[in-house]
Design a protein around this motif. Structure first.
Motif, PDB file in Angstrom:
ATOM      1  N   LEU A  52       0.835  -1.194   0.000  1.00 26.96           N
ATOM      2  CA  LEU A  52       0.000   0.000   0.000  1.00 26.96           C
ATOM      3  C   LEU A  52       0.870   1.245   0.000  1.00 26.96           C
ATOM      4  O   LEU A  52       1.902   1.300   0.668  1.00 26.96           O
ATOM      5  CB  LEU A  52      -0.898  -0.001   1.259  1.00 26.96           C
ATOM      6  N   LYS A  53       0.420   2.253  -0.733  1.00 32.33           N
ATOM      7  CA  LYS A  53       1.021   3.575  -0.664  1.00 32.33           C
ATOM      8  C   LYS A  53      -0.038   4.562  -0.202  1.00 32.33           C
ATOM      9  O   LYS A  53      -1.194   4.493  -0.617  1.00 32.33           O
ATOM     10  CB  LYS A  53       1.563   4.006  -2.021  1.00 32.33           C
ATOM     11  N   ILE A  54       0.379   5.485   0.664  1.00 34.95           N
ATOM     12  CA  ILE A  54      -0.474   6.614   1.027  1.00 34.95           C
ATOM     13  C   ILE A  54       0.274   7.866   0.589  1.00 34.95           C
ATOM     14  O   ILE A  54       1.366   8.155   1.094  1.00 34.95           O
ATOM     15  CB  ILE A  54      -0.779   6.648   2.528  1.00 34.95           C
TER      16      ILE A  54
ATOM     17  N   ASN B 158       4.062 -12.135  10.998  1.00 36.92           N
ATOM     18  CA  ASN B 158       3.137 -11.575  10.006  1.00 36.92           C
ATOM     19  C   ASN B 158       3.336 -10.059   9.962  1.00 36.92           C
ATOM     20  O   ASN B 158       2.502  -9.294  10.427  1.00 36.92           O
ATOM     21  CB  ASN B 158       1.688 -11.925  10.366  1.00 36.92           C
ATOM     22  N   PRO B 159       4.453  -9.607   9.384  1.00 38.25           N
ATOM     23  CA  PRO B 159       4.738  -8.171   9.394  1.00 38.25           C
ATOM     24  C   PRO B 159       3.876  -7.403   8.401  1.00 38.25           C
ATOM     25  O   PRO B 159       3.337  -7.966   7.444  1.00 38.25           O
ATOM     26  CB  PRO B 159       6.213  -8.119   8.987  1.00 38.25           C
ATOM     27  N   VAL B 160       3.774  -6.101   8.644  1.00 31.07           N
ATOM     28  CA  VAL B 160       3.177  -5.206   7.650  1.00 31.07           C
ATOM     29  C   VAL B 160       4.229  -5.008   6.553  1.00 31.07           C
ATOM     30  O   VAL B 160       5.324  -4.514   6.828  1.00 31.07           O
ATOM     31  CB  VAL B 160       2.799  -3.857   8.268  1.00 31.07           C
ATOM     32  N   ARG B 161       3.906  -5.356   5.330  1.00 31.34           N
ATOM     33  CA  ARG B 161       4.890  -5.340   4.246  1.00 31.34           C
ATOM     34  C   ARG B 161       4.574  -4.274   3.200  1.00 31.34           C
ATOM     35  O   ARG B 161       3.420  -3.991   2.914  1.00 31.34           O
ATOM     36  CB  ARG B 161       4.926  -6.702   3.535  1.00 31.34           C
ATOM     37  N   ASP B 162       5.648  -3.701   2.675  1.00 32.35           N
ATOM     38  CA  ASP B 162       5.576  -2.912   1.450  1.00 32.35           C
ATOM     39  C   ASP B 162       4.611  -1.733   1.575  1.00 32.35           C
ATOM     40  O   ASP B 162       3.615  -1.629   0.854  1.00 32.35           O
ATOM     41  CB  ASP B 162       5.174  -3.810   0.271  1.00 32.35           C
ATOM     42  N   ILE B 163       4.943  -0.838   2.487  1.00 35.14           N
ATOM     43  CA  ILE B 163       4.143   0.362   2.728  1.00 35.14           C
ATOM     44  C   ILE B 163       4.989   1.588   2.387  1.00 35.14           C
ATOM     45  O   ILE B 163       6.141   1.702   2.813  1.00 35.14           O
ATOM     46  CB  ILE B 163       3.690   0.452   4.202  1.00 35.14           C
ATOM     47  N   GLY B 164       4.417   2.499   1.628  1.00 27.56           N
ATOM     48  CA  GLY B 164       5.097   3.743   1.300  1.00 27.56           C
ATOM     49  C   GLY B 164       4.235   4.940   1.664  1.00 27.56           C
ATOM     50  O   GLY B 164       3.072   5.005   1.258  1.00 27.56           O
ATOM     51  N   ILE B 165       4.796   5.866   2.435  1.00 29.80           N
ATOM     52  CA  ILE B 165       4.100   7.088   2.840  1.00 29.80           C
ATOM     53  C   ILE B 165       4.891   8.264   2.292  1.00 29.80           C
ATOM     54  O   ILE B 165       6.110   8.349   2.498  1.00 29.80           O
ATOM     55  CB  ILE B 165       4.009   7.211   4.378  1.00 29.80           C
ATOM     56  N   SER B 166       4.240   9.190   1.608  1.00 32.95           N
ATOM     57  CA  SER B 166       4.989  10.304   1.031  1.00 32.95           C
ATOM     58  C   SER B 166       4.097  11.526   0.841  1.00 32.95           C
ATOM     59  O   SER B 166       2.871  11.416   0.714  1.00 32.95           O
ATOM     60  CB  SER B 166       5.611   9.902  -0.306  1.00 32.95           C
ATOM     61  N   GLY B 167       4.754  12.700   0.823  1.00 33.16           N
ATOM     62  CA  GLY B 167       4.086  13.944   0.449  1.00 33.16           C
ATOM     63  C   GLY B 167       3.044  14.443   1.421  1.00 33.16           C
ATOM     64  O   GLY B 167       2.045  15.041   1.004  1.00 33.16           O
ATOM     65  N   ILE B 168       3.269  14.247   2.739  1.00 34.95           N
ATOM     66  CA  ILE B 168       2.274  14.601   3.754  1.00 34.95           C
ATOM     67  C   ILE B 168       2.951  15.369   4.882  1.00 34.95           C
ATOM     68  O   ILE B 168       4.092  15.079   5.246  1.00 34.95           O
ATOM     69  CB  ILE B 168       1.603  13.334   4.334  1.00 34.95           C
ATOM     70  N   ARG B 169       2.247  16.333   5.459  1.00 38.24           N
ATOM     71  CA  ARG B 169       2.701  16.951   6.692  1.00 38.24           C
ATOM     72  C   ARG B 169       1.926  16.361   7.861  1.00 38.24           C
ATOM     73  O   ARG B 169       0.700  16.357   7.859  1.00 38.24           O
ATOM     74  CB  ARG B 169       2.511  18.471   6.665  1.00 38.24           C
ATOM     75  N   PHE B 170       2.678  15.857   8.863  1.00 40.24           N
ATOM     76  CA  PHE B 170       2.086  15.324  10.082  1.00 40.24           C
ATOM     77  C   PHE B 170       2.293  16.364  11.181  1.00 40.24           C
ATOM     78  O   PHE B 170       3.407  16.777  11.474  1.00 40.24           O
ATOM     79  CB  PHE B 170       2.751  14.003  10.471  1.00 40.24           C
TER      80      PHE B 170
ATOM     81  N   THR C   2       7.399  -4.572  10.983  1.00 37.57           N
ATOM     82  CA  THR C   2       7.241  -4.162   9.585  1.00 37.57           C
ATOM     83  C   THR C   2       8.384  -4.680   8.732  1.00 37.57           C
ATOM     84  O   THR C   2       9.468  -5.006   9.233  1.00 37.57           O
ATOM     85  CB  THR C   2       7.182  -2.624   9.447  1.00 37.57           C
ATOM     86  N   TYR C   3       8.137  -4.720   7.435  1.00 39.58           N
ATOM     87  CA  TYR C   3       9.167  -5.070   6.453  1.00 39.58           C
ATOM     88  C   TYR C   3       8.963  -4.211   5.216  1.00 39.58           C
ATOM     89  O   TYR C   3       7.876  -4.160   4.647  1.00 39.58           O
ATOM     90  CB  TYR C   3       9.071  -6.550   6.059  1.00 39.58           C
ATOM     91  N   ASN C   4      10.008  -3.480   4.838  1.00 42.41           N
ATOM     92  CA  ASN C   4       9.977  -2.625   3.648  1.00 42.41           C
ATOM     93  C   ASN C   4       8.918  -1.526   3.769  1.00 42.41           C
ATOM     94  O   ASN C   4       7.985  -1.441   2.977  1.00 42.41           O
ATOM     95  CB  ASN C   4       9.744  -3.442   2.376  1.00 42.41           C
ATOM     96  N   VAL C   5       9.120  -0.677   4.737  1.00 44.59           N
ATOM     97  CA  VAL C   5       8.270   0.504   4.933  1.00 44.59           C
ATOM     98  C   VAL C   5       9.121   1.741   4.667  1.00 44.59           C
ATOM     99  O   VAL C   5      10.269   1.826   5.113  1.00 44.59           O
ATOM    100  CB  VAL C   5       7.693   0.552   6.357  1.00 44.59           C
ATOM    101  N   SER C   6       8.563   2.703   3.949  1.00 45.53           N
ATOM    102  CA  SER C   6       9.293   3.944   3.682  1.00 45.53           C
ATOM    103  C   SER C   6       8.428   5.149   4.020  1.00 45.53           C
ATOM    104  O   SER C   6       7.207   5.124   3.850  1.00 45.53           O
ATOM    105  CB  SER C   6       9.731   4.022   2.216  1.00 45.53           C
ATOM    106  N   LEU C   7       9.093   6.185   4.530  1.00 49.07           N
ATOM    107  CA  LEU C   7       8.469   7.487   4.760  1.00 49.07           C
ATOM    108  C   LEU C   7       9.359   8.499   4.071  1.00 49.07           C
ATOM    109  O   LEU C   7      10.522   8.665   4.429  1.00 49.07           O
ATOM    110  CB  LEU C   7       8.373   7.784   6.257  1.00 49.07           C
ATOM    111  N   GLN C   8       8.825   9.183   3.070  1.00 45.17           N
ATOM    112  CA  GLN C   8       9.654  10.029   2.219  1.00 45.17           C
ATOM    113  C   GLN C   8       8.948  11.339   1.923  1.00 45.17           C
ATOM    114  O   GLN C   8       7.725  11.399   1.766  1.00 45.17           O
ATOM    115  CB  GLN C   8       9.958   9.301   0.910  1.00 45.17           C
ATOM    116  N   ASN C   9       9.746  12.413   1.872  1.00 40.46           N
ATOM    117  CA  ASN C   9       9.235  13.735   1.492  1.00 40.46           C
ATOM    118  C   ASN C   9       8.051  14.173   2.351  1.00 40.46           C
ATOM    119  O   ASN C   9       7.080  14.752   1.853  1.00 40.46           O
ATOM    120  CB  ASN C   9       8.816  13.745   0.010  1.00 40.46           C
ATOM    121  N   CYS C  10       8.151  13.890   3.635  1.00 40.68           N
ATOM    122  CA  CYS C  10       7.115  14.320   4.570  1.00 40.68           C
ATOM    123  C   CYS C  10       7.679  15.374   5.518  1.00 40.68           C
ATOM    124  O   CYS C  10       8.889  15.530   5.656  1.00 40.68           O
ATOM    125  CB  CYS C  10       6.586  13.125   5.365  1.00 40.68           C
TER     126      CYS C  10
END
Length: 783
Positions: free
Chosen positions: A87-89, A274-286, A318-326
């Motif tokens: 999933l990507k958000i 049972n990890p959360v796999r392949d998640i990408g989060i980008s372009g958001i202000r928290f 988790t496995y393979n999670v990214s947070l970018q440009n946030c």
């Protein structure tokens, strides 16, 4: 929140029937609608529920949830589980798509007095931080907020004195912040009442792993109604009344009022099996997460830390999670917390600032540590100790990257924090980050479990601003071999030479960084830190310290205006210090031996070299001018004629430090290049900055005569900034410093040698000449 899940599912099923693949889901900040075959919903939770339903209906590819422009307010954290991935958000950019943990309030203001307004709110409006027109306001406090006021931007020794407390109508609920007596982080308390002697009854103080009394000066109190006495301050009483003194220019009737209600904003949580796999989060202000100072804390082995295991963004399992440009900002606690089992986490090109605690934390489970001890004085007897090397299980972060992040103004509330914190982890790469304006370390490694970290091309400065005995980079290594009794520890390692590598199983590399610490060491390997390779680092002020550990190689570094601090070395440390450029003599303390090799270094003068050679080291070292190509511009490569090249020093790049992302680079500060006051490179007539004062060498008969000196020597105070360490001391413009800690001071270089030697104490005993008379004073070297 609207209960429209059946309608959502109806749309989803319809779209599945109309299209062979549905991969894009849209979340509107202003009300959802379905058009052009797109799934558009009102909340992120609805989008995540739809992902699960679509997967159950056969859609097994990657989904993208698009967060549309605007503010997405949360009534509970976003929770991503194993069934959501891949999933990507994706937001429209951190300047356009904003996730907030605050509630938009609509108070009906009435005048309370000439300056203060009051509004009646409801129980469901309870919050812990107030924002007005996007700017954080100040919880009523004593002393008042002063951005340049040091600890907590203003502190006072009498903050909770009986004389102050008796002016409060209700002391219950007052929040007290105080530094550790050794300035090793801080403590936080809640007042629950008052003793007969007028002192507060306090609960809390669990936020530090080295118990002590409060510091007698560095204290601040807030959440007291009677201290609401300045513009921008607010108070929320037990009847849900909000009192507020608006700052000048605030239109109270039309202002946007926000109260922070959520501790976490995003949780990505699975388990190792049972990890959360392949998640990408980008372009958001928290933005807008609560302070967590009174939550449950846990100790991190024998470091000085206890921590709240949580953050605005929380990852576990988790496995393979990214947070970018946030962007992560205006957060009360930790920004990003990577907890226990995680693999292949990438945190890149994020802007993290105005954070109450740490910026990025990788913290494993003590359950993965063999024979752990949790406090400084604890120790598992060798006969009872698990002697197997490495971790016990996989519940720790590993194989992860922190790259190209801009991290500054962290630790605004908590002081035992770091820009990047690593504990009970393995193989974490921290590269090309700019980290500054922090109360303690920029980067901290809390223990030796289990090494393999690479720290490279970082720019770390303006550190240790509100604490002591620390560095821009700091580490501890109080691992299985370590014992609080030095003689016992020495015998343990003599009997078990490989024991320091039972936990530090992999070498940690620190290379090609630029560090500056004006209140400690640039690189501080404390209490047993072992198995490090440190090379090609530019140290702008604080030098390099190695204490107690084993298997450290320090080579090809530049230590401007400072040098090498070997502390408490053992006979068989196997430490190496070679091919470095130093500006002072070695500052050794309590060495049993000088390691495996200390040689082939460049000293500034013959005196410093002879000091080392008289200790039996540096027989092949040299002294002389380093001959930097352009020190004023920050290019400390040496010329071809430099004697540094003759002792094996090799030039390294000087323009690769910090963030390389164009946008972040345009925002990032860089450190000031220091004036050189040691060696032949120094300008004897120059005016230097020191603790907020301008100082210079006494060089003329006119200066000597005006000051009433018996020789042309000493350090003249040319000017002093009011809000500075010097400005808060007894020093005055025109004073001449002639001695420090009993050592004669003839030049600025002499003063700096004394300051570097004794700064860790937090104070300096000076002898000055004022009005042609000698006077002894003590200055605290922190505000």
């Amino acid at each position: 929140m609207k209960k429209i899940v059946p309608f959502i599912l109806m749309i989803a099923l319809c779209l599945i029937g109309c299209s062979p693949s549905v991969s894009d889901i849209y979340i509107s900040a202003n009300g959802g609608e379905s058009k052009n075959g797109e799934l558009v919903f009102n909340t992120i939770e609805e989008g995540l529920n739809t992902v699960v339903q679509l997967r159950n209906e056969g859609e097994q590819g990657s989904f993208t949830i698009h967060l549309m422009e605007g503010e997405h307010r949360l009534s509970s954290p976003i929770r991503i589980k194993p069934e959501h991935g891949p999933l990507k958000i994706v937001g429209k950019g951190a300047d356009k798509t904003i996730i907030k943990g605050s509630k938009l309030l609509t108070p009906k203001w009435e005048k309370y007095n000439e300056n203060i307004w009051v509004a009646q709110l409801q129980k469901e409006d309870i919050f812990d931080q107030l924002f007005v027109d996007g700017k954080q306001q100040i919880l009523a406090r004593y002393p008042n907020y002063n951005e340049n006021g040091g600890h907590w931007q203003g502190h006072a020794a009498d903050a909770i004195s009986p004389e102050i407390v008796k002016t409060w109508s209700n002391p219950e609920g007052a929040i007290i912040h105080a530094m550790h007596s050794g300035e090793w982080g801080g403590f936080h308390y809640i007042s629950t009442g008052i003793h007969e002697n007028g002192e507060l009854i306090l609960s809390g103080g669990h936020q530090n792993n080295r118990p002590s009394d409060m510091h007698n000066r560095y204290r601040m109190v807030e959440n007291v109604f009677e201290e609401l006495d300045a513009p921008g301050e607010w108070f929320f009483d037990e009847d849900y009344k909000l009192f507020y003194w608006p700052k000048e220019g605030v239109d109270i009737t039309n202002a946007i009022i926000e109260g922070v209600q959520q501790k976490h904003l995003l949780e990505i949580v699975g388990v190792e099996e049972n990890p959360v796999r392949d998640i990408g989060i980008s372009g958001i202000r928290f933005e807008h997460a609560q302070r967590t100072i009174m939550e449950e804390y846990e100790p991190l082995l024998r470091s000085d830390w206890t921590i709240y295991r949580g953050g605005a963004i929380f990852l576990e399992g988790t496995y393979n999670v990214s947070l970018q440009n946030c962007e992560l900002t205006n957060l009360g606690g930790n920004a990003i917390f990577v907890s226990n089992y995680n693999r292949e986490v990438t945190l890149s090109e994020n802007h993290i600032h105005n954070v109450g605690a740490s910026g990025i934390s990788f913290v494993g489970s003590p359950g993965a540590v063999r024979s752990p001890s949790f406090q400084y004085g604890e120790f598992v007897p060798v006969a009872e100790m698990d002697s197997v090397r490495g971790p016990k299980n996989n519940t720790y972060p590993s194989n992860s990257v922190v790259d190209n992040n801009l991290i500054h103004r962290t630790g605004r509330v908590e002081k035992q924090t770091a820009g990047v914190q690593i504990a009970m982890a393995m193989d974490i790469t921290v590269s090309h980050n700019s980290i500054y304006d922090v109360p303690r370390a920029g980067i901290n490694i809390g223990d030796g479990t289990w090494g393999g970290h690479i720290l490279e091309y970082n720019d770390v400065f303006n550190t240790v601003l509100e604490s002591g005995d620390h560095g821009a980079f700091n580490s501890w290594g109080r691992d299985r071999f370590w014992h609080p009794n030095r003689n016992t520890m020495n015998q343990i390692v003599t009997d078990n030479p490989e024991m320091p590598k039972w936990d530090a199983i992999k070498t940690t590399i620190i290379r090609n960084n630029r560090f500056r610490c004006d209140h400690g060491w640039d690189i501080d390997l404390d209490d047993g830190s072992s198995n490090y390779h440190i090379y090609n680092n530019l140290c702008l002020n604080g030098g390099i310290k190695l204490r107690e550990g084993f298997y450290r190689t320090v080579e090809n570094n530049i230590m401007l205006n400072n040098g090498f601090h070997p502390h408490v070395w053992f006979k068989n440390s196997e430490d190496v210090f070679k091919h470095n450029i130093v500006f002072t003599q070695h500052k050794d303390i309590r060495l049993d031996a000088w390691g495996k090799e200390v040689d082939y270094n460049l000293f500034p003068d013959q005196e410093s070299l002879l000091y080392a050679q008289n200790k039996g080291v540096d027989n092949n070292s040299r002294y002389g001018e380093a001959q930097f190509i352009d020190a004023e511009a920050g290019n400390y490569k040496v010329k071809e004629s430099s004697p540094a090249l003759e002792i094996g020093f090799k030039n390294f790049e000087m323009d690769q430090f910090g963030v390389t992302n164009d946008k972040l680079k345009s925002l990032a500060k860089t450190p000031e290049n220091p004036q050189l006051f040691f060696g032949e490179d120094s300008d004897k007539e120059a005016i230097f900055d020191w603790l907020g004062a301008k100082i210079k060498n006494i060089t003329t008969m006119a200066e000597r005569s005006a000051s009433g000196l018996n020789k042309t020597a000493g350090v003249l105070l040319v000017s002093i900034e009011v809000e500075s360490v010097a400005g808060n001391s007894e020093l005055q413009q025109g004073d001449v410093i002639v001695a420090a800690e009993g050592h004669q001071i003839d030049t600025v270089a002499d003063l700096m040698k004394a300051y570097q030697t004794y700064n860790w104490m937090g104070k300096l005993n000076l002898t000055i000449i004022r009005d042609q008379k000698e006077k002894k004073i003590i200055i605290n070297t922190k505000i």
